[in-house]
Design a protein around this motif. Structure first.
Motif, PDB file in Angstrom:
ATOM      1  N   SER A 120     -27.366  31.044  43.322  1.00  0.00           N
ATOM      2  CA  SER A 120     -28.074  30.283  42.271  1.00  0.00           C
ATOM      3  C   SER A 120     -27.110  29.429  41.455  1.00  0.00           C
ATOM      4  CB  SER A 120     -28.846  31.222  41.349  1.00  0.00           C
ATOM      5  OG  SER A 120     -29.787  31.944  42.063  1.00  0.00           O
ATOM      6  N   SER A 121     -26.209  28.749  42.116  1.00  0.00           N
ATOM      7  CA  SER A 121     -25.204  27.833  41.554  1.00  0.00           C
ATOM      8  C   SER A 121     -24.139  28.516  40.699  1.00  0.00           C
ATOM      9  CB  SER A 121     -25.853  26.680  40.781  1.00  0.00           C
ATOM     10  OG  SER A 121     -26.327  27.106  39.529  1.00  0.00           O
ATOM     11  N   ALA A 122     -24.131  29.850  40.642  1.00  0.00           N
ATOM     12  CA  ALA A 122     -23.094  30.576  39.909  1.00  0.00           C
ATOM     13  C   ALA A 122     -22.102  31.188  40.886  1.00  0.00           C
ATOM     14  CB  ALA A 122     -23.720  31.677  39.057  1.00  0.00           C
ATOM     15  N   ILE A 123     -20.818  31.104  40.563  1.00  0.00           N
ATOM     16  CA  ILE A 123     -19.784  31.734  41.380  1.00  0.00           C
ATOM     17  C   ILE A 123     -19.749  33.217  41.026  1.00  0.00           C
ATOM     18  CG2 ILE A 123     -17.317  31.826  41.925  1.00  0.00           C
ATOM     19  CD1 ILE A 123     -17.208  28.805  41.323  1.00  0.00           C
ATOM     20  N   ILE A 124     -20.043  34.068  42.024  1.00  0.00           N
ATOM     21  CA  ILE A 124     -20.109  35.518  41.789  1.00  0.00           C
ATOM     22  C   ILE A 124     -19.013  36.268  42.543  1.00  0.00           C
ATOM     23  CG2 ILE A 124     -22.570  35.489  41.248  1.00  0.00           C
ATOM     24  CD1 ILE A 124     -23.020  36.618  44.126  1.00  0.00           C
ATOM     25  N   GLY A 125     -18.202  35.537  43.300  1.00  0.00           N
ATOM     26  CA  GLY A 125     -17.098  36.150  44.021  1.00  0.00           C
ATOM     27  C   GLY A 125     -16.097  35.095  44.425  1.00  0.00           C
ATOM     28  N   SER A 126     -14.870  35.530  44.695  1.00  0.00           N
ATOM     29  CA  SER A 126     -13.833  34.588  45.106  1.00  0.00           C
ATOM     30  C   SER A 126     -12.689  35.341  45.767  1.00  0.00           C
ATOM     31  CB  SER A 126     -13.305  33.813  43.890  1.00  0.00           C
ATOM     32  OG  SER A 126     -12.340  32.851  44.279  1.00  0.00           O
ATOM     33  N   VAL A 127     -11.925  34.612  46.552  1.00  0.00           N
ATOM     34  CA  VAL A 127     -10.709  35.121  47.180  1.00  0.00           C
ATOM     35  C   VAL A 127      -9.815  33.920  47.438  1.00  0.00           C
ATOM     36  CG1 VAL A 127     -11.630  35.002  49.548  1.00  0.00           C
ATOM     37  CG2 VAL A 127      -9.792  36.631  49.008  1.00  0.00           C
ATOM     38  N   ARG A 128      -8.530  34.149  47.516  1.00  0.00           N
ATOM     39  CA  ARG A 128      -7.593  33.054  47.810  1.00  0.00           C
ATOM     40  C   ARG A 128      -6.509  33.553  48.746  1.00  0.00           C
ATOM     41  NH1 ARG A 128      -6.045  33.115  41.456  1.00  0.00           N
ATOM     42  NH2 ARG A 128      -8.227  33.617  41.435  1.00  0.00           N
ATOM     43  N   ALA A 129      -5.878  32.625  49.443  1.00  0.00           N
ATOM     44  CA  ALA A 129      -4.802  32.985  50.370  1.00  0.00           C
ATOM     45  C   ALA A 129      -3.916  31.778  50.608  1.00  0.00           C
ATOM     46  CB  ALA A 129      -5.374  33.482  51.694  1.00  0.00           C
ATOM     47  N   HIS A 130      -2.691  32.079  50.995  1.00  0.00           N
ATOM     48  CA  HIS A 130      -1.763  31.032  51.436  1.00  0.00           C
ATOM     49  C   HIS A 130      -1.009  31.564  52.652  1.00  0.00           C
ATOM     50  CE1 HIS A 130       1.096  33.457  49.111  1.00  0.00           C
ATOM     51  NE2 HIS A 130       2.046  32.908  49.840  1.00  0.00           N
ATOM     52  N   VAL A 131      -0.499  30.644  53.450  1.00  0.00           N
ATOM     53  CA  VAL A 131       0.220  31.018  54.668  1.00  0.00           C
ATOM     54  C   VAL A 131       1.696  30.751  54.477  1.00  0.00           C
ATOM     55  CG1 VAL A 131       0.573  30.448  57.103  1.00  0.00           C
ATOM     56  CG2 VAL A 131      -1.732  30.635  56.195  1.00  0.00           C
ATOM     57  N   GLN A 132       2.481  31.704  54.923  1.00  0.00           N
ATOM     58  CA  GLN A 132       3.930  31.547  54.991  1.00  0.00           C
ATOM     59  C   GLN A 132       4.340  32.124  56.327  1.00  0.00           C
ATOM     60  OE1 GLN A 132       6.017  32.902  51.512  1.00  0.00           O
ATOM     61  NE2 GLN A 132       7.962  32.943  52.585  1.00  0.00           N
ATOM     62  N   GLY A 133       4.901  31.295  57.184  1.00  0.00           N
ATOM     63  CA  GLY A 133       5.247  31.739  58.530  1.00  0.00           C
ATOM     64  C   GLY A 133       3.996  32.120  59.294  1.00  0.00           C
ATOM     65  N   ASN A 134       3.991  33.311  59.861  1.00  0.00           N
ATOM     66  CA  ASN A 134       2.849  33.777  60.640  1.00  0.00           C
ATOM     67  C   ASN A 134       1.923  34.692  59.825  1.00  0.00           C
ATOM     68  OD1 ASN A 134       1.405  33.820  63.127  1.00  0.00           O
ATOM     69  ND2 ASN A 134       2.123  35.914  63.450  1.00  0.00           N
ATOM     70  N   THR A 135       2.101  34.726  58.494  1.00  0.00           N
ATOM     71  CA  THR A 135       1.327  35.639  57.656  1.00  0.00           C
ATOM     72  C   THR A 135       0.478  34.878  56.659  1.00  0.00           C
ATOM     73  OG1 THR A 135       3.012  37.360  57.869  1.00  0.00           O
ATOM     74  CG2 THR A 135       1.491  37.563  56.015  1.00  0.00           C
ATOM     75  N   ALA A 136      -0.785  35.295  56.567  1.00  0.00           N
ATOM     76  CA  ALA A 136      -1.680  34.814  55.515  1.00  0.00           C
ATOM     77  C   ALA A 136      -1.678  35.867  54.417  1.00  0.00           C
ATOM     78  CB  ALA A 136      -3.088  34.609  56.058  1.00  0.00           C
ATOM     79  N   TYR A 137      -1.231  35.478  53.244  1.00  0.00           N
ATOM     80  CA  TYR A 137      -1.163  36.369  52.095  1.00  0.00           C
ATOM     81  C   TYR A 137      -2.458  36.208  51.294  1.00  0.00           C
ATOM     82  CZ  TYR A 137       3.709  36.924  53.304  1.00  0.00           C
ATOM     83  OH  TYR A 137       4.876  37.214  53.979  1.00  0.00           O
ATOM     84  N   ILE A 138      -3.249  37.269  51.264  1.00  0.00           N
ATOM     85  CA  ILE A 138      -4.566  37.243  50.638  1.00  0.00           C
ATOM     86  C   ILE A 138      -4.460  37.850  49.249  1.00  0.00           C
ATOM     87  CG2 ILE A 138      -6.941  38.103  50.801  1.00  0.00           C
ATOM     88  CD1 ILE A 138      -6.485  38.179  53.886  1.00  0.00           C
ATOM     89  N   GLY A 139      -5.084  37.198  48.287  1.00  0.00           N
ATOM     90  CA  GLY A 139      -5.010  37.698  46.922  1.00  0.00           C
ATOM     91  C   GLY A 139      -6.282  37.494  46.135  1.00  0.00           C
ATOM     92  N   LYS A 140      -6.377  38.266  45.080  1.00  0.00           N
ATOM     93  CA  LYS A 140      -7.450  38.171  44.091  1.00  0.00           C
ATOM     94  C   LYS A 140      -8.839  38.098  44.729  1.00  0.00           C
ATOM     95  CE  LYS A 140      -4.692  36.691  40.229  1.00  0.00           C
ATOM     96  NZ  LYS A 140      -3.435  36.168  40.765  1.00  0.00           N
TER      97      LYS A 140
END
Length: 152
Positions: free
Chosen positions: A61-81
């Protein structure tokens, strides 16, 4: 109401930061420490992080109710928050967000961390294929468990 997961826009970060302040209250209570990084992060800091990471949002309903973020370094995706609004927890949305961020980085190794006292989070990660590989105590005296999942 259906929930959609999509990439976040820069204009979403202020709402994501407000969600973060709400969602991380439970972690602060577990540790009796309200100075944890997710509760002290500023708008300027999250904007800078946005430019280095892929942010996903869960919207209802147009509200953000969840989130996640990630970045890649080398062969690893670092997932956070990985976060879900307290009113929407326990319904599988965290698992959906985790799967969605992994799908952004196929064939990578995935790494994330949570506090050692976060039994619910650890359970979600274990049942999603993650295994512990390291524990350490952070600068604020909180013990963290690091978990990994090998990509396909």
């Amino acid at each position: 109401m259906p929930i959609s997961i999509a990439k976040s826009a820069l204009t979403d970060v202020e709402e994501i930061l407000r969600l973060q302040y709400v969602a991380y209250q439970s972690e602060a209570h577990i540790h009796n420490n309200f100075a944890i990084q997710p509760l002290t992060q500023t708008l300027e800091e999250i904007v800078a992080e946005y430019h280095k990471c892929t942010f996903l949002k869960a919207v209802q309903s147009s509200a953000i109710i969840g989130s996640v973020r990630a970045h890649v370094q080398g062969n690893t995706a670092y997932i956070g928050k990985l976060m879900v609004h307290p009113e929407h927890q326990g319904k599988g949305l965290g698992r959906r967000l985790l799967a969605a961020i992994e799908a952004e980085f196929p064939h990578k190794r995935y790494e994330l961390f949570t506090t050692c006292k976060s039994d619910r989070n650890i359970h979600i990660y274990k049942t999603s294929g993650y295994t512990r590989f390291r524990e350490e105590t952070g600068g604020v005296g909180i013990a963290f468990v690091y978990m990994e999942k090998k990509g396909l």
